[in-house]
Design a protein around this motif. Sequence first.
Motif: not given
Length: 214
Positions: A11-13, A82-99
Amino acid sequence: MRITKLMNVVILCDGNPPRPEQLKEALKHSSLFIAADGGAFIAKSMGVEPEIIIGDLDSYSKTGKEQASVIHDPDQETNDLEKALAYAFKKEGKNVVVFGATGKRLDHTLKNLSVLKQFNHQFETLVFKDKYSVVFLLPKNFETELPLQTTVSLFPLSGKVEGVTTTGLKYAMSNGTLENGIQDGSSNLTTEKKIEIVHKKGDLLIFINHKTDR
């Protein structure tokens, strides 16, 4: 566009951008690249294209020429991360890196650290990265290997963290307490390659700092 089960999400903020090589290296190992609103402009400046652009779109305006799917979520009770993380969770993401979750406005950085706590339990790993540090919430028992003389900072995100014991750091603690305004754990140094950090109560944030002058 069809996205099935995935593991690694980037995710890139729209905060301070990472070094281009940091972002591109992470993308080599990712299954999904999400730009949170104005993060899409940073992606474009680095010559990379997200699959998803999501946010309230107060910074990014849809052009119709995007390769990405643009999702407008006007909810003002959640920020773009929050919107991006909720989307990642919905798509079954497991490991998330946020820049790009840190820098620029301090209130945005503090809000994003709160979001880190909010979503931490929903993923196997959730890590913030910037030009200077790798940032994440520690489990109750943590160990890792780092180069000697690496700067490590501990921060009590919950305000107070109790039962802190460290090994392999210059300024060691034994069943101590970190509390905002009283005692913090900033700018420690590794004296051994293997470090261990244990805490019994509270939310403990770690900053592992890069050796960089950029």
